[in-house]
Design an enzyme around this catalytic site. Structure first.
Site, mmCIF file in Angstrom:
data_model
loop_
_atom_site.group_PDB
_atom_site.id
_atom_site.type_symbol
_atom_site.label_atom_id
_atom_site.label_comp_id
_atom_site.label_asym_id
_atom_site.label_seq_id
_atom_site.Cartn_x
_atom_site.Cartn_y
_atom_site.Cartn_z
ATOM 1 N N LYS A 245 69.157 65.726 44.299
ATOM 2 C CA LYS A 245 69.159 64.591 43.365
ATOM 3 C C LYS A 245 68.909 63.285 44.122
ATOM 4 C CE LYS A 245 73.173 65.267 41.346
ATOM 5 N NZ LYS A 245 74.342 64.954 40.494
ATOM 6 N N ASN A 246 69.603 63.131 45.261
ATOM 7 C CA ASN A 246 69.422 61.897 46.038
ATOM 8 C C ASN A 246 68.005 61.789 46.590
ATOM 9 O OD1 ASN A 246 72.111 61.373 45.561
ATOM 10 N ND2 ASN A 246 72.796 62.120 47.556
HETATM 11 O O1 EH0 Z 1 75.548 57.434 42.246
HETATM 12 C C1 EH0 Z 1 75.460 58.513 42.828
HETATM 13 O O2 EH0 Z 1 76.259 59.482 42.678
HETATM 14 C C2 EH0 Z 1 74.375 58.709 43.869
HETATM 15 C C3 EH0 Z 1 74.754 57.946 45.092
HETATM 16 C C4 EH0 Z 1 73.629 58.074 46.112
HETATM 17 O O3 EH0 Z 1 72.483 57.285 45.628
HETATM 18 C C5 EH0 Z 1 71.450 57.203 46.592
HETATM 19 C C6 EH0 Z 1 70.366 58.040 46.508
HETATM 20 F F1 EH0 Z 1 70.334 58.901 45.482
HETATM 21 C C7 EH0 Z 1 69.348 57.991 47.446
HETATM 22 C C8 EH0 Z 1 69.460 57.089 48.502
HETATM 23 C C9 EH0 Z 1 68.430 57.036 49.540
HETATM 24 C C10 EH0 Z 1 67.602 55.960 49.851
HETATM 25 C C11 EH0 Z 1 67.541 54.635 49.250
HETATM 26 O O4 EH0 Z 1 68.110 54.407 48.191
HETATM 27 N N1 EH0 Z 1 66.847 53.736 49.954
HETATM 28 C C12 EH0 Z 1 66.742 52.354 49.434
HETATM 29 C C13 EH0 Z 1 67.773 51.514 50.104
HETATM 30 C C14 EH0 Z 1 67.353 50.511 50.958
HETATM 31 C C15 EH0 Z 1 68.314 49.685 51.538
HETATM 32 C C16 EH0 Z 1 69.664 49.887 51.298
HETATM 33 C C17 EH0 Z 1 70.661 49.012 51.935
HETATM 34 O O5 EH0 Z 1 70.230 48.099 52.663
HETATM 35 O O6 EH0 Z 1 71.909 49.231 51.690
HETATM 36 C C18 EH0 Z 1 70.080 50.915 50.445
HETATM 37 C C19 EH0 Z 1 69.124 51.743 49.843
HETATM 38 N N2 EH0 Z 1 66.814 56.321 50.884
HETATM 39 O O7 EH0 Z 1 67.112 57.584 51.222
HETATM 40 C C20 EH0 Z 1 68.073 58.031 50.403
HETATM 41 C C21 EH0 Z 1 68.625 59.386 50.505
HETATM 42 C C22 EH0 Z 1 69.980 59.553 50.544
HETATM 43 C C23 EH0 Z 1 70.500 60.837 50.677
HETATM 44 CL CL1 EH0 Z 1 72.215 61.080 50.746
HETATM 45 C C24 EH0 Z 1 69.674 61.948 50.763
HETATM 46 O O8 EH0 Z 1 70.220 63.189 50.885
HETATM 47 C C25 EH0 Z 1 68.296 61.779 50.701
HETATM 48 C C26 EH0 Z 1 67.769 60.498 50.578
HETATM 49 O O9 EH0 Z 1 66.425 60.290 50.544
HETATM 50 C C27 EH0 Z 1 70.548 56.231 48.596
HETATM 51 C C28 EH0 Z 1 71.541 56.308 47.629
HETATM 52 F F2 EH0 Z 1 72.655 55.538 47.682
#
Ligand code: EH0
Length: 378
Positions: A245-246
């Site tokens: 899902k992530n």
């Molecule tokens: O709500 C829920 O239960 C799902 C909770 C979780 O929701 C998320 C989600 F699905 C995917 C991501 C994510 C991102 C992203 O989002 N990148 C963009 C951004 C850029 C900067 C920053 C920052 O600076 O902090 C944060 C994110 N990039 O890679 C992943 C990623 C994370 C995991 Cl654990 C994985 O197994 C595979 C992935 O590709 C982050 C999540 F958090």
């Protein structure tokens, strides 16, 4: 049914008694050996002691939570669930494994499992009630993270004991090649495909598209042979479903406009000590400075779902998916590692023990050391 103070006084003494014992961890091999030569009386005698020990250990820890969290309606509700379940199990303390007691015990265990079905979201609701009522300073966030890891690991272990007993001795039919919820020759590739298809269905609902999947295997021990593991398929499914899902959310959020959606690559590897499943995506990745946030119970880039949202933003939940998935992996001494390359994508590696006699339960133990973590007098 409100539980009055005399009820809590009565079980209070029993909680003190049972919490002085450490939980007894079992390995997958021990679960298997017991299930192969199953004896309901032996299981009854073991569980009518071990379940109160595990319940008492975590109930003593719940009692050490900060008062403002303890007083939230949600934590009050789940504390009552634990108190009633503890009381129901200790009623068997001095009883013999007669046919009636065995049947009643099995029924009580099923009721307890059903009573605690919503514990994860109820505790999450309690944390949100606390966050809404006041700011949570970093120190308390660390304590809550420490507690939730132990609280949810304890719940995983109690449900494992209950499921094994009710599946082995309850009404349900036996499944070939299963000992309770353990599959003797679980094929990780099948669980990968199952979890992928279900995550893909959700992804299609929201993004009108989803990444394809490419699955490879590398068996370093028996080159070219299929890879099997003695494991709990439902645990591996839970982990993979969250990771897919992530990964799908990251990929679709970074490729929605562009046509070419890069596939998710999966490789399953059997090594001497570990069986690994690596899930690699090109979802843009997350900066190293934020990667640790993903395992925090109070982090999620998705807006917190109200009851209605969960159906409209299907890939997001309470943000508990990954921390609890890591607990499932760690429960039998495996783990999950996230290696993300900011600007490219993320690798999530699931580690499992190859040998069932090394796959021991990892159980939280309530003692003076853990109590000190809560800075509250016991
Ligand atoms: O709500 C829920 O239960 C799902 C909770 C979780 O929701 C998320 C989600 F699905 C995917 C991501 C994510 C991102 C992203 O989002 N990148 C963009 C951004 C850029 C900067 C920053 C920052 O600076 O902090 C944060 C994110 N990039 O890679 C992943 C990623 C994370 C995991 Cl654990 C994985 O197994 C595979 C992935 O590709 C982050 C999540 F958090």
């Amino acid at each position: 049914m409100r539980l009055n103070s005399s009820f809590f006084n009565k079980i209070g003494k029993m909680l003190d008694f049972y919490s002085q014992f450490n939980p007894s961890p079992l390995s997958i091999k021990q679960f298997l050996d017991f299930g192969m030569n199953k004896c309901e009386s032996k299981s009854y005698v073991f569980l009518k002691k071990e379940l109160p020990v595990r319940l008492a250990n975590i109930m003593k820890e719940i009692a050490l939570l900060p008062d403002n969290l303890l007083r939230t309606p949600s934590v009050g509700l789940l504390s009552n669930w634990y108190a009633r379940s503890f009381e129901e199990v200790i009623e068997f303390e001095k009883t013999d494994p007669t046919s009636d007691n065995l049947k009643r015990f099995c029924m009580i265990l099923s009721h307890i499992r059903d009573r605690h079905a919503d514990v994860v979201q109820t505790m999450a609701q309690g944390i949100m009630e606390l966050k809404d009522s006041q700011n949570i300073e970093p120190g308390m966030e660390t304590s809550i993270q420490y507690f939730l890891d132990r609280f949810y690991m304890s719940r995983i272990s109690i449900r494992m004991l209950i499921n094994q007993h009710t599946l082995l001795f309850g009404e349900g039919s036996e499944h070939a090649k299963h000992i309770g919820c353990i599959e003797i020759d679980c094929d990780p590739k099948i669980v990968v495909k199952d979890a992928y298809e279900n995550a893909r269905w959700l992804c299609d609902q929201y993004y009108y598209g989803a990444p394809e999947i490419v699955v490879k295997e590398h068996n370093e021990l028996e080159r070219g042979e299929p890879i099997n593991i003695v494991y709990v398929p439902s645990h591996l499914y839970h982990i993979l479903f969250e990771i897919f899902k992530n990964a799908m959310r990251a990929v679709m959020e970074t490729h929605q406009e562009r046509g070419d959606i890069p596939p998710i690559q999966v490789i399953i590897v059997k090594g001497n000590e570990d069986i690994c499943v690596k899930v690699s995506d090109q979802g843009g990745g997350i900066p190293r400075s934020s990667a640790d946030q993903l395992f925090k119970y109070m982090y999620s880039t998705a807006p917190h779902p109200s009851k209605s949202d969960v159906h409209t933003v299907p890939l997001a939940g309470f943000g508990y998916g990954l921390p609890i998935s890591r607990l499932y992996a760690r429960y039998f001494h495996g783990d999950i590692s996230l290696m993300s390359c900011d600007g490219y994508g993320t690798d999530a590696i699931i580690y499992m023990k190859r040998l069932s006699d090394e796959a021991n339960e990892l159980l939280p133990i309530f003692n003076k050391t853990s109590s000190r973590f809560y800075n509250k007098s016991t």
